[in-house]
Design an enzyme around this catalytic site. Structure first.
Site, PDB file in Angstrom:
ATOM      1  N   GLU A  92       0.818  -1.223   0.000  1.00  0.00           N
ATOM      2  CA  GLU A  92       0.000   0.000   0.000  1.00  0.00           C
ATOM      3  C   GLU A  92       0.848   1.267   0.000  1.00  0.00           C
ATOM      4  OE1 GLU A  92      -0.546  -2.592   1.949  1.00  0.00           O
ATOM      5  OE2 GLU A  92      -2.590  -3.268   1.520  1.00  0.00           O
ATOM      6  N   HIS A 147     -11.262  -4.752  10.072  1.00  0.00           N
ATOM      7  CA  HIS A 147     -11.848  -4.499   8.755  1.00  0.00           C
ATOM      8  C   HIS A 147     -13.113  -3.646   8.815  1.00  0.00           C
ATOM      9  CE1 HIS A 147      -9.039  -7.317   7.005  1.00  0.00           C
ATOM     10  NE2 HIS A 147      -9.527  -7.067   5.810  1.00  0.00           N
TER      11      HIS A 147
END
Lengths: 323, 321
Positions: A59, A128
């Site tokens: 990322e 999440h």
């Protein structure tokens, strides 16, 4: 015509890829997999590997590459699969994308769009289910868009790509299958302004993103009980359209903010503070907030439900405020 | 290489050395504040590499970047004004020593987060490749950056996607005060590149001619193969990490050994002994450099301080620019 939030996102990316040769999509599983949320399904076949770039699980690296590509004259759409992984890319987003224009005395800006799926509500547990949009809105130099309607999912990207600054778009996972009737000829409206979705007299409800449909639902329930609530879709958390909020509160004299982020240091707190600072004497009651409870999001369904504001919570909070 | 080119290299090393010495002086006089990282001892690396770089090329550097900025064509005046925090600085006084920028000269900083320029350089090279532009991209970073995860992420993607750029690792052996042997299990830095299938070579970073020769070869490889290349320059900083560093972590004797390999002393002696340059010409060169740097200081002193009313400028670029 009817369109889903996912179809709207898909349409917007496809249009951007077709209309501007500088645009490309980079991120994890955007190509062969078709996007973790099927937003870019079949794009690889249609646009090829130069435009649809499957990135390794890096990322920070691919966000930095996107920033460099933007400096070099391209218009990257960086997809960070979910907001949760954006923490791994924060250095590039904040220390470079957000600050470069200022650090360079206005010479460089970073015209990147960074899209990410945000929010909880799908029993994905603590790691999440984050909502970092309010947190990122703390940083000068970025713009923060939070589409809560299909029409915004359809048009916000186009405005974001036209902007010379880094724009972060937070797409709520629970909205992806949300279908709305939209006017085919509508061309969108600047995303940097809030929008009054429903006019009302007794209370202003300000919210954004994933909290929007349930806020709308709460407002209709209360409408049937004879209450008149004004609903504001913030749409953009930075720059914040403070004026629209103040105008509404001056009319209704009461404000509730519904925000999926945690209460402490929340974006809701920011709005509350501004209203108190600017129009304290217009208020008939203290500003109230409905936020995520102060707990990492649990897996168990009933616990998760209790941690995130639900329609019922919004209804009872408003009833309490109007009592 | 013709004699003029050698003199040009010596001149640039001397310019960098003199600018850095004056910066240190101005720092103690409190004209320059904040962090100040000097390049003294490492001059051959930036000088050699950037002698092969054109104005259209992209250069990314670190917070120890005064030399790179100067040699990419940013004037000593605007660099010095930046250090003074004045409006005529190359970043308008918003960046300071660690954030020198020039859009016109394609100098992209000036990065004060270790390794953060590396993925951005890969992105710049990717853009040049996609836009079919014939510009090279050069990315400088220290060996300290090799401990950052984003170094590996960036090298992997550059190699995977065949992005042509030159990675220049300036290995001065210390990441602030932590020696390479105390921070890396694998101290052969070439292997850090070759594990990603990137060809790499070690260069004596104290020898400007070797820097030029090996960089030239690397740039030819990049141009022919359309792939990245990695150069490790073994070098040494003669000054502490920054002006705040008491330099407690290395032996004086070690510094003395490296000083014997001073890139400027050795190269100027060689040019003198081979009569490529005369004592007089060298003296004149130094006078010319002194004038350039003193003019830069006068310019910086005279440059205005920005009004605090302008504080919130440049946070966003206005649309349409």
């Amino acid at each position: 015509m009817k369109m889903s939030y996912r179809e709207a996102l898909r349409w917007s990316i496809r249009e951007a890829l077709k209309n501007d040769s500088r645009v490309f999509l980079v991120g994890e599983d955007v190509g062969a997999y078709g996007g973790s949320y099927a937003v870019s399904k079949d794009f690889l076949k249609e646009f090829g590997q130069e435009k649809i770039l499957d990135a390794p699980l890096s990322e920070l690296g691919f966000t930095g590459i996107g920033i460099g590509a933007a400096l070099g004259g391209l218009r990257p759409i960086i997809e960070i699969m979910t907001v949760n992984f954006s923490l791994l890319a924060l250095d590039q987003i904040i220390n470079s994308a957000a600050f470069l224009c200022h650090m360079s005395g206005g010479q460089f800006s970073v015209p990147v769009v960074i899209r990410m799926t945000t929010g909880g509500g799908r029993q994905l547990a603590a790691q999440h289910s984050n909502s970092w949009e309010g947190w990122l809105a703390h940083v000068p130099g970025v713009k923060i868009l939070t589409p809560g309607t299909v029409i915004d999912a359809k048009f916000m990207l186009q405005y974001a790509l036209e902007d010379p600054n880094p724009v972060l778009i937070f797409e709520h996972a629970l909205l992806l299958n949300h279908v709305q009737e939209i006017d085919e000829n509508f061309q969108g409206t600047s995303p940097f302004k809030a929008m009054v979705l429903k006019e009302g007299r007794s209370l202003t409800l300000a919210t954004y993103g994933g909290m929007l449909p349930r806020s709308l639902e709460a407002v209709s329930i209360l409408e049937q009980k004879g209450k008149s609530i004004e609903l504001i879709d913030l749409r953009c958390l930075r720059p914040l359209d403070e004026e629209s909020i103040l105008t509404s509160v001056k009319k209704t004299h009461r404000l509730l903010i519904v925000d999926e982020g945690w209460r402490s240091g929340s974006f809701a707190a920011e709005i509350s503070a501004r209203v108190m600072e600017k129009i304290f004497y217009e208020l008939d009651a203290p500003v109230q907030r409905l936020c995520r409870r102060e707990v990492p999001i649990p897996y168990a369904a009933q616990l998760e439900r209790a941690a995130i504001p639900q329609t019922d919570d919004i209804v009872s909070k408003i009833q309490e405020m109007l009592r | 290489m013709i004699d003029e080119e050698k003199i040009f290299l010596l001149k640039n090393m001397l310019r960098v050395r003199r600018m850095e010495e004056l910066c240190a002086e101005l720092y103690t006089r409190e004209k320059i504040r904040g962090f100040l990282h000097l390049y003294i001892g490492e001059e051959a690396v930036a000088t050699g590499v950037l002698s092969l770089v054109d104005p259209v090329d992209n250069v990314m550097a670190t917070y120890r970047e005064h030399a790179h900025a100067l040699l990419k064509g940013i004037s000593a005046k605007s660099i010095m004004a930046e250090m003074f925090g004045r409006v005529d600085g190359c970043s308008g006084g918003r960046g300071g020593s660690m954030h020198l920028y020039s859009r016109e000269k394609r100098f992209f900083g000036g990065n004060a987060i270790v390794a953060s320029g590396i993925p951005q350089a890969v992105g710049l090279a990717l853009a040049a490749q996609r836009l079919r532009e014939s510009r090279k991209t050069i990315c400088f970073f220290g060996e300290g950056a090799i401990a950052e995860g984003v170094f590996y992420e960036s090298l992997n993607m550059a190699s995977l996607w065949k992005i042509p750029l030159l990675f220049c690792c300036e290995n001065n052996l210390y990441a602030m005060g932590t020696g390479l042997v105390r921070s890396q299990a694998q101290t052969d830095l070439i292997k850090k590149a070759t594990i990603h299938n990137i060809s790499a070579e070690t260069v004596n970073g104290m020898d400007v001619l070797e820097v030029v020769a090996k960089t030239k070869k690397a740039l030819e490889y990049i141009s022919n193969e359309k792939k990245p290349y990695f150069l490790e320059f073994k070098t040494y900083r003669f000054r502490p990490h920054s002006m705040f560093d008491p330099d407690l972590y290395r032996e004086k004797s070690e510094l003395e050994v490296w000083k014997k390999h001073c890139p400027i002393d050795s190269f100027s002696s060689s040019l003198l002994s081979t009569q490529i340059i005369s004592e007089d010409s060298l003296k004149n060169l130094k006078i010319e450099i002194e004038n350039e740097m003193q003019e830069a200081i006068v310019f910086a002193e005279k440059s205005l301080e920005e009004s605090v009313n302008e504080l919130e400028r440049h946070v966003y670029l206005q649309a349409g620019i």
